[in-house]
Scaffold this active site. Structure first.
Site, PDB file in Angstrom:
ATOM      1  N   ASP A  27      -3.211   2.063  -5.756  1.00 33.66           N
ATOM      2  CA  ASP A  27      -1.962   2.026  -4.975  1.00 33.66           C
ATOM      3  C   ASP A  27      -1.914   0.887  -3.973  1.00 33.66           C
ATOM      4  O   ASP A  27      -1.130   0.919  -3.041  1.00 33.66           O
ATOM      5  CB  ASP A  27      -1.768   3.362  -4.252  1.00 33.66           C
ATOM      6  CG  ASP A  27      -2.705   3.507  -3.071  1.00 33.66           C
ATOM      7  OD1 ASP A  27      -3.893   3.153  -3.216  1.00 33.66           O
ATOM      8  OD2 ASP A  27      -2.236   3.942  -2.012  1.00 33.66           O
ATOM      9  N   GLU A  28      -2.727  -0.124  -4.181  1.00 31.91           N
ATOM     10  CA  GLU A  28      -2.852  -1.159  -3.161  1.00 31.91           C
ATOM     11  C   GLU A  28      -3.047  -2.513  -3.822  1.00 31.91           C
ATOM     12  O   GLU A  28      -3.816  -2.626  -4.776  1.00 31.91           O
ATOM     13  CB  GLU A  28      -4.102  -0.842  -2.352  1.00 31.91           C
ATOM     14  CG  GLU A  28      -3.982  -0.978  -0.874  1.00 31.91           C
ATOM     15  CD  GLU A  28      -5.337  -0.716  -0.234  1.00 31.91           C
ATOM     16  OE1 GLU A  28      -5.796  -1.605   0.475  1.00 31.91           O
ATOM     17  OE2 GLU A  28      -5.929   0.351  -0.463  1.00 31.91           O
TER      18      GLU A  28
ATOM     19  N   ASP B  63       0.848  -1.194   0.000  1.00 35.76           N
ATOM     20  CA  ASP B  63       0.000   0.000   0.000  1.00 35.76           C
ATOM     21  C   ASP B  63       0.887   1.249   0.000  1.00 35.76           C
ATOM     22  O   ASP B  63       1.653   1.465   0.948  1.00 35.76           O
ATOM     23  CB  ASP B  63      -0.890  -0.038   1.262  1.00 35.76           C
ATOM     24  CG  ASP B  63      -1.841   1.129   1.339  1.00 35.76           C
ATOM     25  OD1 ASP B  63      -1.973   1.868   0.347  1.00 35.76           O
ATOM     26  OD2 ASP B  63      -2.448   1.305   2.416  1.00 35.76           O
TER      27      ASP B  63
HETATM   28 MG   LIG Z   1      -2.393   3.968   0.156  1.00 36.27          MG
END
Ligand SMILES: [Mg+2]
Length: 348
Positions: free
Chosen positions: A103-104, A8
């Site tokens: 983003d993960e 993350d």
């Molecule tokens: Mg994040």
């Protein structure tokens, strides 16, 4: 025993902006809509967090907390490009990547033999490689399953690497507050607190039958999670076709007016989810209703904007099909297939 990573990025949108303009690094920075247009903070950097600013806060309030806050509108095309680079690096390590947002992602590295099979070393390698090649700092959690890996990635953010090994799981989970469990939101938390259940060890002491009685099917899930059990597999990347949210109500909604009121917070959640997916191009909007007789209806129209105003007529049309009390309400968007999007960009 599985080895799962949850990766993350730290304040992703802000991180991309700071990477591309280092003069932004040390000043309070928020990405999101303007205060005057009732915008919301999508992401902010750590200097901004020191003022108490956080994501999902209204930009007007953020500016009250920090009048010299630097605000930038989100640039999703750029964020998507950076995200694709990061995903490529994930795939250098393992083909088993399940992206959750720009983003993960979850990575299953159980069968990876590099680094002598050490998931901790794999996580270190990923962090270094993503920083060197993309210039973005990522936090990674390592654990025997998804839900613990996700807690671990958040455990020592920013720039975190936290490992919950199988033999540490019992100890780690004993004191874990119940609101950290996957699927436990504010309503369930309150209900559990009212039952004097605050930590996983409190939860472990509850008989399964008792949990089933109070939480239905989710009771079984709580029983497992409180013991660190989560068998969900890492699902391979597949083309996302729609984004939606829905709620089943504790008591049926009696009127169209009640449905309208209940739709508003759902649409806020839907918008957050669309945002986390990088505001993809939309093709259709829909509203879904399950009535008290369990009949299900979906009403959809073509549309490219998920503004709340477009959903209200859909709700009315769908509701009028039965005009009965409502058990479940959902709202969502269908996405434009990516090939169509790419073709358009070729002609830009
Ligand atoms: Mg994040």
């Amino acid at each position: 025993m599985r080895k799962i990573l949850h990766a993350d990025c730290d304040c992703f949108y802000a991180a991309v902006e700071m990477r591309d303009d280092p003069s932004l690094s040390d000043i309070p920075l928020a990405i999101g809509g303007r205060a005057a247009q009732r915008g919301v903070v999508a992401t902010c950097n750590y200097p901004a967090r020191r003022f108490g600013i956080h994501s999902a806060m209204s930009m007007a309030q953020a500016v009250r907390l920090c009048p010299h806050l630097h605000i930038l509108p989100p640039d999703f095309d750029r964020y998507r490009r950076v995200s694709a680079q990061i995903q490529t690096i994930f795939h250098e390590l393992t083909p088993l990547v399940e992206p959750l947002s720009l983003d993960e992602a979850y990575l299953d590295v159980s069968d990876i033999e590099r680094f002598h099979g050490s998931a901790t070393w794999m996580a270190r390698w990923l962090k270094r490689r993503i920083y060197e090649q993309v210039g973005i700092i990522i936090s990674i959690g390592v654990a025997p399953n998804k839900f613990l890996a996700k807690i671990a990635s958040d455990w020592d953010k920013p720039d975190g690497l936290f490992v919950i090994s199988p033999d540490q799981t019992d100890h780690f989970i004993a004191n874990l507050p119940i609101d950290k469990l996957h699927g436990v939101g504010p309503a369930t938390t309150e209900k559990l607190h009212n039952m004097e259940i605050r930590t996983c060890s409190d939860l472990q002491r509850q008989p399964l039958a008792h949990l089933l009685e109070h939480f239905g099917k989710f009771g079984a899930r709580l029983h497992e999670l409180s013991r660190g059990i989560d068998e969900r597999p890492v699902k391979l990347e597949r083309e996302r076709k729609s984004i939606s949210v829905e709620t089943t109500f504790d008591r049926d909604l009696k009127s169209l007016e009640e449905c309208r009121t209940a739709l508003a917070p759902l649409l806020v959640k839907l918008d957050e989810r669309i945002e986390r997916n990088g505001r993809p191009a939309l093709q259709k909007l829909f509203v879904k209703i399950r009535f008290d007789d369990f009949s299900l209806t979906t009403f959809e129209i073509a549309g490219t904007s998920a503004e709340a105003a477009y959903f209200l007529p859909l709700l009315e049309q769908a509701w009028q099909r039965s005009a009965r009390p409502v058990r479940l309400l959902g709202a969502g968007v269908r996405l434009t297939p990516p090939e169509a999007g790419r073709q358009i960009s070729l002609f830009d």
